[in-house]
Write an enzyme that holds these catalytic residues in place. Sequence first.
Site, PDB file in Angstrom:
ATOM      1  N   LEU A  95      47.227   1.408  65.708  1.00  0.00           N
ATOM      2  CA  LEU A  95      47.105  -0.519  66.573  1.00  0.00           C
ATOM      3  C   LEU A  95      46.260  -0.479  67.670  1.00  0.00           C
ATOM      4  O   LEU A  95      45.818   0.923  68.576  1.00  0.00           O
ATOM      5  CB  LEU A  95      48.105  -1.229  67.619  1.00  0.00           C
ATOM      6  CG  LEU A  95      48.935  -0.716  68.278  1.00  0.00           C
ATOM      7  CD1 LEU A  95      47.936  -0.282  69.832  1.00  0.00           C
ATOM      8  CD2 LEU A  95      50.280  -0.377  67.612  1.00  0.00           C
ATOM      9  N   TYR A 161      30.529   0.200  69.530  1.00  0.00           N
ATOM     10  CA  TYR A 161      32.115   0.565  69.938  1.00  0.00           C
ATOM     11  C   TYR A 161      32.641   0.870  71.542  1.00  0.00           C
ATOM     12  O   TYR A 161      33.694   0.214  71.670  1.00  0.00           O
ATOM     13  CB  TYR A 161      31.951   2.064  68.895  1.00  0.00           C
ATOM     14  CG  TYR A 161      33.749   2.187  68.714  1.00  0.00           C
ATOM     15  CD1 TYR A 161      34.308   1.574  67.450  1.00  0.00           C
ATOM     16  CD2 TYR A 161      34.561   3.266  69.410  1.00  0.00           C
ATOM     17  CE1 TYR A 161      35.416   2.206  66.930  1.00  0.00           C
ATOM     18  CE2 TYR A 161      35.723   3.411  68.824  1.00  0.00           C
ATOM     19  CZ  TYR A 161      36.361   2.978  67.690  1.00  0.00           C
ATOM     20  OH  TYR A 161      37.608   2.863  67.386  1.00  0.00           O
ATOM     21  N   LYS A 168      39.398   5.200  73.143  1.00  0.00           N
ATOM     22  CA  LYS A 168      40.171   6.223  71.756  1.00  0.00           C
ATOM     23  C   LYS A 168      40.074   7.401  71.983  1.00  0.00           C
ATOM     24  O   LYS A 168      40.398   8.872  72.571  1.00  0.00           O
ATOM     25  CB  LYS A 168      38.442   6.652  70.787  1.00  0.00           C
ATOM     26  CG  LYS A 168      39.255   4.750  69.657  1.00  0.00           C
ATOM     27  CD  LYS A 168      40.579   4.739  69.531  1.00  0.00           C
ATOM     28  CE  LYS A 168      40.628   3.881  68.088  1.00  0.00           C
ATOM     29  NZ  LYS A 168      42.039   3.375  67.456  1.00  0.00           N
ATOM     30  N   ILE A 197      36.247   1.668  57.877  1.00  0.00           N
ATOM     31  CA  ILE A 197      37.145   1.343  56.619  1.00  0.00           C
ATOM     32  C   ILE A 197      37.732  -0.138  56.926  1.00  0.00           C
ATOM     33  O   ILE A 197      37.455  -0.873  58.140  1.00  0.00           O
ATOM     34  CB  ILE A 197      38.773   1.785  56.604  1.00  0.00           C
ATOM     35  CG1 ILE A 197      38.629   3.063  56.483  1.00  0.00           C
ATOM     36  CG2 ILE A 197      39.652   1.101  55.661  1.00  0.00           C
ATOM     37  CD1 ILE A 197      40.216   3.993  56.511  1.00  0.00           C
ATOM     38  N   THR A 199      38.931  -3.411  57.958  1.00  0.00           N
ATOM     39  CA  THR A 199      39.821  -3.978  57.924  1.00  0.00           C
ATOM     40  C   THR A 199      39.207  -5.083  59.587  1.00  0.00           C
ATOM     41  O   THR A 199      38.353  -5.109  59.652  1.00  0.00           O
ATOM     42  CB  THR A 199      40.955  -2.944  58.730  1.00  0.00           C
ATOM     43  OG1 THR A 199      40.304  -2.623  60.060  1.00  0.00           O
ATOM     44  CG2 THR A 199      41.406  -2.011  58.140  1.00  0.00           C
TER      45      THR A 199
HETATM   46  P1  NAD Z   1      43.706  -3.607  61.820  1.00  0.00           P
HETATM   47  O1  NAD Z   1      43.103  -4.865  62.466  1.00  0.00           O
HETATM   48  O2  NAD Z   1      44.384  -4.148  60.289  1.00  0.00           O
HETATM   49  O3  NAD Z   1      44.983  -3.714  63.137  1.00  0.00           O
HETATM   50  C1  NAD Z   1      45.592  -3.157  63.461  1.00  0.00           C
HETATM   51  C2  NAD Z   1      46.139  -3.698  64.535  1.00  0.00           C
HETATM   52  O4  NAD Z   1      46.384  -3.714  66.033  1.00  0.00           O
HETATM   53  C3  NAD Z   1      47.051  -4.534  64.266  1.00  0.00           C
HETATM   54  O5  NAD Z   1      48.257  -4.724  63.327  1.00  0.00           O
HETATM   55  C4  NAD Z   1      47.055  -5.574  65.093  1.00  0.00           C
HETATM   56  O6  NAD Z   1      48.245  -6.960  65.661  1.00  0.00           O
HETATM   57  C5  NAD Z   1      47.911  -4.754  66.287  1.00  0.00           C
HETATM   58  N1  NAD Z   1      47.655  -4.468  67.860  1.00  0.00           N
HETATM   59  C6  NAD Z   1      46.620  -5.216  68.564  1.00  0.00           C
HETATM   60  N2  NAD Z   1      46.927  -5.329  70.195  1.00  0.00           N
HETATM   61  C7  NAD Z   1      48.957  -4.990  69.993  1.00  0.00           C
HETATM   62  C8  NAD Z   1      49.267  -5.394  70.802  1.00  0.00           C
HETATM   63  N3  NAD Z   1      49.331  -5.657  71.963  1.00  0.00           N
HETATM   64  N4  NAD Z   1      50.335  -4.529  70.295  1.00  0.00           N
HETATM   65  C9  NAD Z   1      50.972  -5.066  69.338  1.00  0.00           C
HETATM   66  N5  NAD Z   1      49.662  -4.734  67.883  1.00  0.00           N
HETATM   67  C10 NAD Z   1      48.753  -4.954  68.466  1.00  0.00           C
HETATM   68  O7  NAD Z   1      43.427  -3.210  61.933  1.00  0.00           O
HETATM   69  P2  NAD Z   1      42.970  -0.902  61.264  1.00  0.00           P
HETATM   70  O8  NAD Z   1      41.766  -0.565  61.110  1.00  0.00           O
HETATM   71  O9  NAD Z   1      43.738  -1.397  60.686  1.00  0.00           O
HETATM   72  O10 NAD Z   1      43.507  -0.664  62.763  1.00  0.00           O
HETATM   73  C11 NAD Z   1      44.763   0.396  63.157  1.00  0.00           C
HETATM   74  C12 NAD Z   1      44.134   1.566  63.932  1.00  0.00           C
HETATM   75  O11 NAD Z   1      43.233   2.843  62.698  1.00  0.00           O
HETATM   76  C13 NAD Z   1      42.941   1.632  65.363  1.00  0.00           C
HETATM   77  O12 NAD Z   1      43.866   2.122  66.467  1.00  0.00           O
HETATM   78  C14 NAD Z   1      42.425   1.695  65.398  1.00  0.00           C
HETATM   79  O13 NAD Z   1      41.169   1.334  66.379  1.00  0.00           O
HETATM   80  C15 NAD Z   1      42.520   2.775  64.145  1.00  0.00           C
HETATM   81  N6  NAD Z   1      40.156   2.697  63.496  1.00  0.00           N
HETATM   82  C16 NAD Z   1      40.598   2.119  62.478  1.00  0.00           C
HETATM   83  C17 NAD Z   1      39.162   2.706  61.207  1.00  0.00           C
HETATM   84  C18 NAD Z   1      38.354   1.235  60.931  1.00  0.00           C
HETATM   85  O14 NAD Z   1      37.135   1.830  61.015  1.00  0.00           O
HETATM   86  N7  NAD Z   1      39.177   0.213  60.687  1.00  0.00           N
HETATM   87  C19 NAD Z   1      38.306   4.043  62.159  1.00  0.00           C
HETATM   88  C20 NAD Z   1      38.865   4.562  62.593  1.00  0.00           C
HETATM   89  C21 NAD Z   1      40.382   3.901  63.629  1.00  0.00           C
END
Ligand code: NAD
Length: 261
Positions: A95, A161, A168, A197, A199
Amino acid sequence: MSLLQGKKGIILGVANTNSIAWHIANHCVKQGATCGFGHLPGEKMQRRVGKAMQEGGYGDAWMAPCDVGDDASIEQFFAAAKEKFGTIDFLVHSLAFANHEYLKKDWGNFTSTPRDVYKGACDISAYSLIAVTRAALPMMPGGGSVIALSYYGAEKVIPGYNVMGVAKAALEATARYLSFDVGPKNVRVNCISAGPIRTLSAMAVGGIDEMFSHVSKKAPLQRNVEGDEVGKTAVYLLSDLASGVTGETIYVDCGFNIVGL
Ligand code: NAD
């Protein structure tokens, strides 16, 4: 062989079936784990997460609200999780949050980041790893594995970003310090640095389409990574296969991070 047979874990961060946490959950369940889920409070979010879990084939799994920006919410969530599971073997922190107004590619956007936006991004996206690990530790008496999701913007400038890159960087350093601190309890803490990805969160980042296109041209594997592939690496880190691995950031990005030009 089922890699997580008999193991129990908590997964934070499923919002829908595109979420990286959802892919991780699917693989954990497939490998025999019993998972409990934390989601942002609110009926709408609960319905969404429930639907995603149903689509994953584990619609009856335990879930409860957990806002990682609120200590009382974390405490309540882990008290309920303890009642449900007793002990756990793993914790997934998937998250992040930052005000999308400050995730734009425009010149000056990063310089204009207000103090509260910076604090909020680091609080929700990085500090929360300490808070939830601390809350989960009493449920891991024999040891366990914690993972968090990072991105290459932690170490190199990825235009757009912005403040999330700073958060991060803090997250990866936090994982290293945590891993040192909890290592004597046989608890491991690692990050997965995933490539871009599609999302909900990724769509808030300015210039995301350019990132996809650039990676598919420059990465050694000549494509973007799939959420499913992050799920498989997560299983490795959460399982005993990675019993000697802690404090690491492992790239699941089709090799993009090794390329200089
Ligand atoms: P996503 O939007 O599906 O998931 C993000 C989640 O964070 C959501 O479920 C949201 O409810 C939760 N969230 C936000 N604030 C919150 C809070 N205060 N309390 C509890 N939950 C909270 O997007 P994702 O891409 O699956 O993101 C998941 C992780 O992966 C994140 O850390 C993101 O930075 C990381 N990430 C994503 C990518 C990408 O390109 N999608 C790449 C590298 C890393």
